[in-house]
Design a protein around this motif. Structure first.
Motif, short mmCIF file in Angstrom:
data_model
loop_
_atom_site.label_atom_id
_atom_site.label_comp_id
_atom_site.label_asym_id
_atom_site.label_seq_id
_atom_site.Cartn_x
_atom_site.Cartn_y
_atom_site.Cartn_z
N ILE A 147 0.83 -1.20 0.00
CA ILE A 147 0.00 0.00 0.00
C ILE A 147 0.87 1.25 0.00
CG2 ILE A 147 -1.67 1.36 1.34
CD1 ILE A 147 -2.74 -1.31 2.43
N LEU A 148 1.86 1.29 0.88
CA LEU A 148 2.71 2.46 1.00
C LEU A 148 3.61 2.64 -0.23
CD1 LEU A 148 3.60 2.19 4.78
CD2 LEU A 148 2.06 3.83 3.69
N ASP A 149 4.04 1.52 -0.84
CA ASP A 149 4.80 1.62 -2.09
C ASP A 149 3.99 2.37 -3.14
OD1 ASP A 149 6.96 0.31 -1.05
OD2 ASP A 149 6.52 -1.62 -2.00
N ALA A 150 2.70 2.03 -3.24
CA ALA A 150 1.84 2.68 -4.22
C ALA A 150 1.52 4.12 -3.81
CB ALA A 150 0.55 1.88 -4.40
N ALA A 151 1.24 4.32 -2.52
CA ALA A 151 0.84 5.65 -2.04
C ALA A 151 1.96 6.67 -2.16
CB ALA A 151 0.38 5.55 -0.59
N ASN A 152 3.21 6.21 -2.13
CA ASN A 152 4.35 7.13 -2.17
C ASN A 152 4.79 7.51 -3.57
OD1 ASN A 152 4.58 7.35 0.64
ND2 ASN A 152 5.83 5.51 0.78
N THR A 153 4.06 7.05 -4.59
CA THR A 153 4.36 7.47 -5.96
C THR A 153 3.53 8.72 -6.29
OG1 THR A 153 2.65 5.99 -6.86
CG2 THR A 153 4.90 5.13 -6.70
N ASP A 154 4.08 9.55 -7.16
CA ASP A 154 3.45 10.85 -7.43
C ASP A 154 2.23 10.77 -8.34
OD1 ASP A 154 5.30 12.20 -5.88
OD2 ASP A 154 6.69 12.47 -7.56
N ASP A 155 2.11 9.68 -9.12
CA ASP A 155 1.06 9.63 -10.12
C ASP A 155 -0.17 8.83 -9.69
OD1 ASP A 155 2.30 7.19 -10.11
OD2 ASP A 155 2.46 6.99 -12.29
N VAL A 156 -0.32 8.58 -8.39
CA VAL A 156 -1.45 7.80 -7.89
C VAL A 156 -2.46 8.71 -7.20
CG1 VAL A 156 -2.18 6.05 -6.23
CG2 VAL A 156 -0.18 5.65 -7.66
N GLY A 157 -3.73 8.58 -7.58
CA GLY A 157 -4.78 9.37 -6.97
C GLY A 157 -5.63 8.59 -6.00
N LEU A 158 -5.90 7.30 -6.32
CA LEU A 158 -6.76 6.49 -5.47
C LEU A 158 -6.26 5.05 -5.45
CD1 LEU A 158 -10.57 6.43 -5.13
CD2 LEU A 158 -9.44 4.31 -5.84
N ILE A 159 -6.31 4.44 -4.28
CA ILE A 159 -5.92 3.03 -4.13
C ILE A 159 -7.08 2.29 -3.47
CG2 ILE A 159 -4.21 1.41 -3.25
CD1 ILE A 159 -2.32 3.79 -2.85
N HIS A 160 -7.50 1.21 -4.09
CA HIS A 160 -8.56 0.35 -3.54
C HIS A 160 -7.89 -0.94 -3.07
CE1 HIS A 160 -12.31 -1.84 -3.14
NE2 HIS A 160 -11.90 -2.74 -4.01
N ILE A 161 -8.06 -1.27 -1.79
CA ILE A 161 -7.35 -2.41 -1.20
C ILE A 161 -8.32 -3.42 -0.62
CG2 ILE A 161 -5.59 -3.12 0.47
CD1 ILE A 161 -5.67 0.47 0.09
N LEU A 162 -8.08 -4.68 -0.88
CA LEU A 162 -8.83 -5.77 -0.25
C LEU A 162 -7.85 -6.62 0.53
CD1 LEU A 162 -10.13 -5.39 -3.36
CD2 LEU A 162 -11.76 -7.02 -2.40
N SER A 163 -7.98 -6.64 1.84
CA SER A 163 -7.12 -7.45 2.70
C SER A 163 -7.62 -8.90 2.73
CB SER A 163 -7.12 -6.88 4.12
OG SER A 163 -6.53 -7.80 5.02
N MET A 164 -6.68 -9.85 2.95
CA MET A 164 -7.06 -11.26 3.05
C MET A 164 -6.68 -11.89 4.38
SD MET A 164 -8.73 -12.37 0.42
CE MET A 164 -8.52 -14.15 0.61
N GLN A 165 -6.00 -11.16 5.24
CA GLN A 165 -5.44 -11.76 6.46
C GLN A 165 -6.47 -12.53 7.26
OE1 GLN A 165 -2.61 -9.72 9.29
NE2 GLN A 165 -4.42 -9.74 10.60
N ASN A 166 -7.65 -11.95 7.45
CA ASN A 166 -8.64 -12.57 8.34
C ASN A 166 -9.75 -13.30 7.60
OD1 ASN A 166 -7.35 -11.57 10.73
ND2 ASN A 166 -8.12 -9.54 10.15
#
Length: 292
Positions: free
Chosen positions: A80-99
């Motif tokens: 998530i942070l790898d993607a969030a720290n790039t300049d050309d990203v506006g929105l990230i949709h994440i689905l966790s699987m841990q639980n």
């Protein structure tokens, strides 16, 4: 094979106006699991995602929690942070699987030992619930770590967190819980840079209202459609069905709703029907408008 009407319908529907349209920078989906279920590749492409990262395709961190079989939230944070720290990203949709199931694996050495009420939950099934609750405890820490990291960002970041379905450890136990409690999942909105200090608490609200709450709380542009949603929420509407609504007073049939409120509810129903099943008469900017 999993068959879901949503998957087949939404890929070919006429109207894909979502919050994605509010961003002119890249929109990325991240899911540390297979991409085959729910026709995700096709649907995500149809609604406007620019990239989809999944196992063996973009996901770089795959550490597990204890003996669990799913990618941990701690590992997911890194992607998530790898993607969030790039300049050309506006929105990230994440689905966790841990639980997500299965719940037959444990976390050796975890100090947290959940206490289970066996008057409510069958003792013979305690292992699955015990493992699940330990995973939830680990998720709490992972979420706190993610929020702390986002708080250090130079960007203006909004985090909308919500659960999408109840765990299978409770399957068949609906009779043990009153009303819809078993099917209500937690959610919150976090905004960095000391924004959103109101601490919004809205229980039992449909996910359909998440975006208008976020836009209003962040003082962002609100399209006519989101304005309609905000009006409904302001009037106490939390969910809308075919011939009923849900408010703080519970479920109300259309015949029990005031004429003024029913007119607004019917406006929503008409707009949704036209967008998804009708002629899609309304212009694109009725739904969304690019703001960043």
């Amino acid at each position: 094979m999993v068959v879901t009407p949503y998957s087949d319908f939404y890929a070919d529907s006429k109207n894909h106006h979502t919050v994605l349209d509010f961003y002119d920078k890249n929109k990325i989906a991240i899911h540390p699991y297979t991409a085959h279920l729910y026709n995700r590749k096709t649907v995500y492409d149809a609604i406007g995602f620019d990239a989809f990262h999944y196992l063996n395709h973009g996901i770089r961190h795959t550490d597990k929690l204890g003996n669990h079989t799913r990618v941990s939230d701690e590992a997911l944070n890194k992607d998530i942070l790898d993607a969030a720290n790039t300049d050309d990203v506006g929105l990230i949709h994440i689905l966790s699987m841990q639980n997500h199931s299965p719940y037959n694996r444990n976390i050796p050495g975890m100090d947290y030992k959940p206490q289970i009420n066996f008057e409510v939950y069958p003792k013979k099934m305690q292992k699955g619930l015990f493992n699940y609750l330990q995973g939830i405890h680990a998720s709490d820490k992972a979420i706190a770590d993610l929020v702390h990291a986002l708080d250090q960002s130079d960007k203006e970041v909004n985090l909308l967190f919500y659960g999408d379905h109840f765990p299978s450890v409770f399957r068949g136990m609906e009779h043990q819980f009153k009303g819809d409690k078993l099917h209500q999942t937690p959610w919150f909105i976090y905004m960095n840079k000391d924004r959103s200090q109101k601490g919004i608490q809205l229980e039992g609200m449909s996910p359909a209202f998440f975006v208008p709450v976020l836009l209003k709380e962040g003082n962002y542009y609100v399209s006519p459609f989101q304005g309609l949603m905000d009006t409904l929420l302001t009037k106490g509407v939390k969910r809308i069905g075919n011939n009923y609504i849900v408010t703080k007073d519970g479920k109300l049939n259309d015949s029990e709703i005031s004429k003024d409120l029913l007119a607004i509810v019917d406006d929503y129903r008409m707009v949704e029907y036209d967008a998804l099943f009708g002629h899609n008469w309304l212009a694109d900017d009725f739904y969304t408008k690019t703001i960043r």
